[in-house]
Design an enzyme around this catalytic site. Sequence first.
Site, PDB file in Angstrom:
ATOM      1  N   GLU A   1      52.130  28.159   8.698  1.00 16.47           N
ATOM      2  CA  GLU A   1      51.991  29.696   8.631  1.00 16.47           C
ATOM      3  C   GLU A   1      51.512  30.257   7.082  1.00 16.47           C
ATOM      4  O   GLU A   1      50.995  31.039   7.090  1.00 16.47           O
ATOM      5  CB  GLU A   1      53.320  30.236   8.966  1.00 16.47           C
ATOM      6  CG  GLU A   1      53.398  30.257  10.407  1.00 16.47           C
ATOM      7  CD  GLU A   1      52.116  31.022  11.149  1.00 16.47           C
ATOM      8  OE1 GLU A   1      51.870  31.763  10.884  1.00 16.47           O
ATOM      9  OE2 GLU A   1      52.173  30.588  12.343  1.00 16.47           O
TER      10      GLU A   1
ATOM     11  N   TYR B   1      55.624  39.106   8.866  1.00 16.98           N
ATOM     12  CA  TYR B   1      55.010  38.362   9.709  1.00 16.98           C
ATOM     13  C   TYR B   1      55.266  36.796   9.652  1.00 16.98           C
ATOM     14  O   TYR B   1      55.576  36.265  10.868  1.00 16.98           O
ATOM     15  CB  TYR B   1      53.326  38.392   9.653  1.00 16.98           C
ATOM     16  CG  TYR B   1      52.821  37.210  10.268  1.00 16.98           C
ATOM     17  CD1 TYR B   1      52.683  37.448  11.721  1.00 16.98           C
ATOM     18  CD2 TYR B   1      52.307  36.173   9.743  1.00 16.98           C
ATOM     19  CE1 TYR B   1      52.262  36.293  12.458  1.00 16.98           C
ATOM     20  CE2 TYR B   1      51.768  35.060  10.308  1.00 16.98           C
ATOM     21  CZ  TYR B   1      51.733  35.211  11.821  1.00 16.98           C
ATOM     22  OH  TYR B   1      51.424  34.119  12.320  1.00 16.98           O
TER      23      TYR B   1
ATOM     24  N   ASP C   1      50.397  39.249  13.750  1.00 17.92           N
ATOM     25  CA  ASP C   1      49.292  39.008  12.821  1.00 17.92           C
ATOM     26  C   ASP C   1      48.156  39.793  13.337  1.00 17.92           C
ATOM     27  O   ASP C   1      47.957  40.420  14.244  1.00 17.92           O
ATOM     28  CB  ASP C   1      49.043  37.503  12.925  1.00 17.92           C
ATOM     29  CG  ASP C   1      48.198  36.756  14.077  1.00 17.92           C
ATOM     30  OD1 ASP C   1      48.085  37.724  15.285  1.00 17.92           O
ATOM     31  OD2 ASP C   1      47.400  35.941  13.938  1.00 17.92           O
TER      32      ASP C   1
ATOM     33  N   CYS D   1      39.283  37.735  22.304  1.00 12.97           N
ATOM     34  CA  CYS D   1      39.156  39.038  21.827  1.00 12.97           C
ATOM     35  C   CYS D   1      38.774  39.041  20.214  1.00 12.97           C
ATOM     36  O   CYS D   1      39.836  39.704  19.495  1.00 12.97           O
ATOM     37  CB  CYS D   1      40.283  39.599  22.249  1.00 12.97           C
ATOM     38  SG  CYS D   1      40.388  41.660  22.091  1.00 12.97           S
TER      39      CYS D   1
ATOM     40  N   CYS E   1      34.711  39.646  26.784  1.00 10.26           N
ATOM     41  CA  CYS E   1      35.455  40.383  27.902  1.00 10.26           C
ATOM     42  C   CYS E   1      35.284  39.552  29.058  1.00 10.26           C
ATOM     43  O   CYS E   1      36.200  39.480  29.865  1.00 10.26           O
ATOM     44  CB  CYS E   1      35.139  41.731  27.948  1.00 10.26           C
ATOM     45  SG  CYS E   1      35.457  42.842  26.271  1.00 10.26           S
TER      46      CYS E   1
ATOM     47  N   CYS F   1      37.767  37.261  29.620  1.00 12.23           N
ATOM     48  CA  CYS F   1      39.080  37.511  29.062  1.00 12.23           C
ATOM     49  C   CYS F   1      40.130  37.776  30.387  1.00 12.23           C
ATOM     50  O   CYS F   1      39.791  38.320  31.437  1.00 12.23           O
ATOM     51  CB  CYS F   1      39.288  38.778  28.398  1.00 12.23           C
ATOM     52  SG  CYS F   1      40.799  39.379  27.934  1.00 12.23           S
TER      53      CYS F   1
ATOM     54  N   CYS G   1      41.937  46.225  30.750  1.00  9.77           N
ATOM     55  CA  CYS G   1      41.965  46.410  29.347  1.00  9.77           C
ATOM     56  C   CYS G   1      41.518  48.033  29.148  1.00  9.77           C
ATOM     57  O   CYS G   1      40.571  48.509  29.449  1.00  9.77           O
ATOM     58  CB  CYS G   1      40.969  45.612  28.703  1.00  9.77           C
ATOM     59  SG  CYS G   1      40.493  45.950  26.887  1.00  9.77           S
TER      60      CYS G   1
END
Length: 304
Positions: free
Chosen positions: A52, A135, A153, A206, A213, A216, A222
Amino acid sequence: MSKGPRIESPTIITPATAAAITGPVLAWYAAAARDLPWRRADRTAWGVMVSEFMLQQTPVARVLEPWQQWLTRWPQPIDLALAPAGEAVRAWGRLGYPRRALRLHAAATEIVERHDGVVPAEEAELRALPGVGAYTAAAIASFAHGRQAVVLDTNVRRVIARAVAGSAQPPPSPTVAERALAESLIPAADPAGWAAASMELGALVCTATGPDCAACPLRDRCRWVLLGRPAYAGPPRRGQAYAGTDRQVRGLLLGVLREHDGPVEAPTLDAVWADSVQRERALGSLVDDGLAIRIGDNHYGLPR
Ligand code: SF4
């Protein structure tokens, strides 16, 4: 892309609507997730924490090798805490934003001193560590310990902004309404899975400039697509220039210090950047940040 009115985010969604979004994304993730070492079953909380830190503003491809080397050299917080801070800066290599290395070293030291060398699971305890913001604390609690946490994030925020709120981009920084919306999406049965899956969807499908798309799992529901892809109409977003900035000069100077085991003469550093005013300013800021030390009148080195 059509110009359109600013779309207000819904601040809450029903559990049924949440399930209609999280279910397809979790199913997609089960088939499409990248095999990343910090996600494997044998991961450690420390390995997740290191990942991280390294992944902040840095793509996965650049992190894989340094992460492996770091964990091989310092498999637990105590191993890093016992090393000089300068070795952490050296091992950070070209990951960028090298203050992260110092903060990770300081966090390892605090984990040893205050948590018996074990990465804590509570977000409040994580946030008290150097370099751990909202975060990162949520991500470590979720990915290392399976806790329910709002992991927001850039990638997750973009997916929620588009798929749920109908906006091309999230606001420049997280808002209270955005956090509430994100929280209402978290499936109780698999909070960590949702965090990872939504992050992966934002990273692979995305994306910021070219959402795919057609590939997706949310393409049929969406909100941004259904609205006709309205242009972003929120507050201006800051770009991140690099070439010619003090950040670039700092990176070049630090690169020379990393290459030398001992003190480096000032003229060697002078060679990396012609503008002496900018070079001195960058060098001074490295010293101020604790990333470099002045040795005598004419030498510099990594912290000890
Ligand atoms: S359909 Fe397109 S814009 Fe919407 S979430 Fe999927 S990739 Fe993003």
